[in-house]
Design a protein around this motif. Structure first.
Motif, mmCIF file in Angstrom:
data_model
loop_
_atom_site.group_PDB
_atom_site.id
_atom_site.type_symbol
_atom_site.label_atom_id
_atom_site.label_comp_id
_atom_site.label_asym_id
_atom_site.label_seq_id
_atom_site.Cartn_x
_atom_site.Cartn_y
_atom_site.Cartn_z
ATOM 1 N N ILE A 155 -6.217 1.614 -7.568
ATOM 2 C CA ILE A 155 -5.765 2.999 -7.617
ATOM 3 C C ILE A 155 -6.983 3.922 -7.590
ATOM 4 O O ILE A 155 -8.124 3.469 -7.654
ATOM 5 N N GLY A 156 -6.735 5.197 -7.487
ATOM 6 C CA GLY A 156 -7.829 6.165 -7.537
ATOM 7 C C GLY A 156 -7.454 7.459 -6.851
ATOM 8 O O GLY A 156 -6.385 7.586 -6.261
ATOM 9 N N ALA A 157 -8.352 8.455 -6.945
ATOM 10 C CA ALA A 157 -8.100 9.796 -6.413
ATOM 11 C C ALA A 157 -6.810 10.353 -6.995
ATOM 12 O O ALA A 157 -6.078 11.066 -6.317
ATOM 13 N N CYS A 158 -6.541 10.015 -8.265
ATOM 14 C CA CYS A 158 -5.214 10.313 -8.805
ATOM 15 C C CYS A 158 -5.277 10.796 -10.246
ATOM 16 O O CYS A 158 -6.261 10.625 -10.958
ATOM 17 N N MET B 43 0.850 -1.183 0.000
ATOM 18 C CA MET B 43 0.000 0.000 0.000
ATOM 19 C C MET B 43 0.896 1.248 0.000
ATOM 20 O O MET B 43 1.954 1.261 0.632
ATOM 21 N N VAL B 44 0.464 2.268 -0.714
ATOM 22 C CA VAL B 44 1.226 3.520 -0.784
ATOM 23 C C VAL B 44 0.292 4.650 -0.371
ATOM 24 O O VAL B 44 -0.848 4.731 -0.836
ATOM 25 N N GLN B 45 0.780 5.517 0.509
ATOM 26 C CA GLN B 45 -0.084 6.521 1.119
ATOM 27 C C GLN B 45 -0.601 7.563 0.127
ATOM 28 O O GLN B 45 -0.137 7.651 -1.009
ATOM 29 N N ALA B 46 -1.558 8.341 0.555
ATOM 30 C CA ALA B 46 -2.144 9.403 -0.244
ATOM 31 C C ALA B 46 -1.462 10.742 0.023
ATOM 32 O O ALA B 46 -0.906 10.976 1.091
ATOM 33 N N TRP B 47 -1.539 11.621 -0.964
ATOM 34 C CA TRP B 47 -1.063 13.002 -0.844
ATOM 35 C C TRP B 47 -1.862 13.747 0.219
ATOM 36 O O TRP B 47 -3.039 13.476 0.441
ATOM 37 N N LYS C 6 6.677 -10.051 -5.730
ATOM 38 C CA LYS C 6 5.505 -9.593 -6.472
ATOM 39 C C LYS C 6 4.332 -9.501 -5.514
ATOM 40 O O LYS C 6 4.196 -10.323 -4.609
ATOM 41 N N ALA C 7 3.486 -8.491 -5.702
ATOM 42 C CA ALA C 7 2.357 -8.315 -4.786
ATOM 43 C C ALA C 7 1.300 -7.429 -5.428
ATOM 44 O O ALA C 7 1.587 -6.674 -6.361
ATOM 45 N N PRO C 8 0.050 -7.490 -4.926
ATOM 46 C CA PRO C 8 -0.941 -6.489 -5.291
ATOM 47 C C PRO C 8 -0.491 -5.136 -4.736
ATOM 48 O O PRO C 8 0.050 -5.062 -3.632
ATOM 49 N N ILE C 9 -0.730 -4.073 -5.498
ATOM 50 C CA ILE C 9 -0.355 -2.726 -5.073
ATOM 51 C C ILE C 9 -1.621 -1.896 -4.925
ATOM 52 O O ILE C 9 -2.424 -1.798 -5.868
ATOM 53 N N VAL C 10 -1.798 -1.309 -3.746
ATOM 54 C CA VAL C 10 -2.923 -0.416 -3.459
ATOM 55 C C VAL C 10 -2.358 0.982 -3.257
ATOM 56 O O VAL C 10 -1.421 1.177 -2.484
ATOM 57 N N GLY C 11 -2.920 1.939 -3.959
ATOM 58 C CA GLY C 11 -2.466 3.312 -3.790
ATOM 59 C C GLY C 11 -3.607 4.283 -3.983
ATOM 60 O O GLY C 11 -4.546 4.012 -4.737
ATOM 61 N N SER C 12 -3.525 5.397 -3.291
ATOM 62 C CA SER C 12 -4.538 6.433 -3.420
ATOM 63 C C SER C 12 -3.845 7.767 -3.638
ATOM 64 O O SER C 12 -2.787 8.027 -3.057
ATOM 65 N N SER C 13 -4.421 8.597 -4.516
ATOM 66 C CA SER C 13 -3.869 9.925 -4.772
ATOM 67 C C SER C 13 -2.448 9.791 -5.322
ATOM 68 O O SER C 13 -2.199 9.039 -6.254
ATOM 69 N N MET C 14 -1.501 10.505 -4.736
ATOM 70 C CA MET C 14 -0.112 10.412 -5.188
ATOM 71 C C MET C 14 0.414 8.982 -5.088
ATOM 72 O O MET C 14 1.245 8.550 -5.892
ATOM 73 N N GLY C 15 -0.082 8.234 -4.098
ATOM 74 C CA GLY C 15 0.300 6.832 -3.977
ATOM 75 C C GLY C 15 -0.204 5.994 -5.136
ATOM 76 O O GLY C 15 0.438 5.010 -5.526
ATOM 77 N N GLY D 273 -14.487 12.391 -0.413
ATOM 78 C CA GLY D 273 -13.533 13.310 -0.989
ATOM 79 C C GLY D 273 -12.280 12.601 -1.466
ATOM 80 O O GLY D 273 -12.340 11.565 -2.130
ATOM 81 N N HIS D 274 -11.109 13.130 -1.065
ATOM 82 C CA HIS D 274 -9.850 12.728 -1.673
ATOM 83 C C HIS D 274 -9.200 11.503 -1.039
ATOM 84 O O HIS D 274 -8.257 10.956 -1.604
ATOM 85 N N TRP D 275 -9.663 11.071 0.153
ATOM 86 C CA TRP D 275 -9.071 9.899 0.814
ATOM 87 C C TRP D 275 -10.138 8.818 0.980
ATOM 88 O O TRP D 275 -10.682 8.630 2.068
#
Length: 287
Positions: free
Chosen positions: A136-139, A39-43, A107-116, A266-268
């Motif tokens: 992905i999303g908010a991006c 997982m990668v954090q959001a902006w 290898k793995a599933p990647i979850v990210g939101s916004s900048m992530g 909203g964004h998160w």
């Protein structure tokens, strides 16, 4: 919640980890057990927003099924300080890959939101062999953003971010920024604002490094069709940072992608609609 309790959401010592690379320190959360979920954090307001906070409401629902590894973005949370003069998402990708390599995750599933999420797209395009699926999303798809067809640019939240960056110690500006970032303004509590501001003060060198950096624009839009792994897009219907038309645009370039628009969000999405976000994760990740 007290300010101290909220601080534990920003950097929970039970789960917070870090590694040191030749480029920077990279902070990440490691909690739960089972198959890996990267997982990668959001902006948000740097460095006061963290992976721990962004995904705080979904960890408890996911950690019984997955080992959740959530990485802080460059100059956010415990990642940094790093000054860069290149596409910022390239820097973020190196941080995510450094954590994956450190933990021996091939290898793995990647979850990210916004900048992530843009970071996840960059990673999948450059290293498709490391990515099982994308949520992905908010991006935007690209560093520097993508053209808007309907919504005016710059967005309301982006303008408020600029005002906050001019006076990073101003709690009132931070509060205004967060109220625009999220749909539900009641999420913006005094304790949360105080805890975020304390984090920003404690890691002021991260904010300064980011202000001295230059992110070079780079478009990914045309390359999106190359993504062969499963893709799910989750976007808030009331996102005032990145309008939901961007989710539709990304979906149009990836014919096999599923697109979910979340009302009153909203964004998160992971913070504002955690149940719906977890449902999207469980639907998109094969275990």
């Amino acid at each position: 919640m007290t300010v101290e309790t909220v601080r534990d959401l920003l950097v929970d010592p039970r789960y917070q980890r870090s590694i040191t690379t030749p480029e920077m320190e990279v902070g990440y959360v490691d909690r739960g057990s089972g198959p890996i979920l990267m997982m990668v954090q959001a902006w948000g307001p740097r460095p006061g927003s963290t992976a721990s906070l962004v995904y705080s409401k979904v960890f408890e629902m996911l950690e019984s099924r997955f080992r959740c590894i959530a990485v802080d973005l460059p100059n956010y949370g415990l990642t940094g300080p790093v000054e860069y003069h290149e596409p910022v998402h390239d820097v973020a990708v190196r941080g995510v890959l450094a954590v994956m390599d450190h933990l021996r995750i091939d290898k793995a599933p990647i979850v990210g939101s916004s900048m992530g999420a843009t970071t996840a797209i960059d990673l999948a395009l450059a290293n498709p062999e490391r990515v099982e699926s994308l949520l992905i999303g908010a991006c935007h798809a690209s560093t520097g953003g993508d053209p808007y067809l309907i919504t005016p640019f710059p967005s309301e939240v982006f303008r408020l971010f600029g005002e906050l960056d001019e006076a990073p110690d101003d709690e009132d500006r931070l509060r205004r920024f967060l109220r625009a970032l999220w749909y539900d303004e009641s999420l913006v509590t005094d304790d949360l604002v105080a805890a975020m501001q304390a984090m920003r003060t404690d890691h002021a060198d991260h904010g300064e490094a980011d202000r001295q950096s230059v992110s070079v624009p780079h478009s990914n839009m045309a390359a999106l069709a190359e993504l062969a792994m499963p893709v799910t897009v989750v976007h808030g219907r009331s996102d005032r940072m990145v309008p939901f038309e961007q989710a539709l645009a990304i979906g149009s370039y990836i014919p096999h992608a599923d697109v979910r628009l979340l009302g009153q969000c909203g964004h998160w999405p992971s913070y504002e609609r955690p149940d719906a976000f977890v449902d999207a994760v469980l639907s998109s990740v094969q275990v």
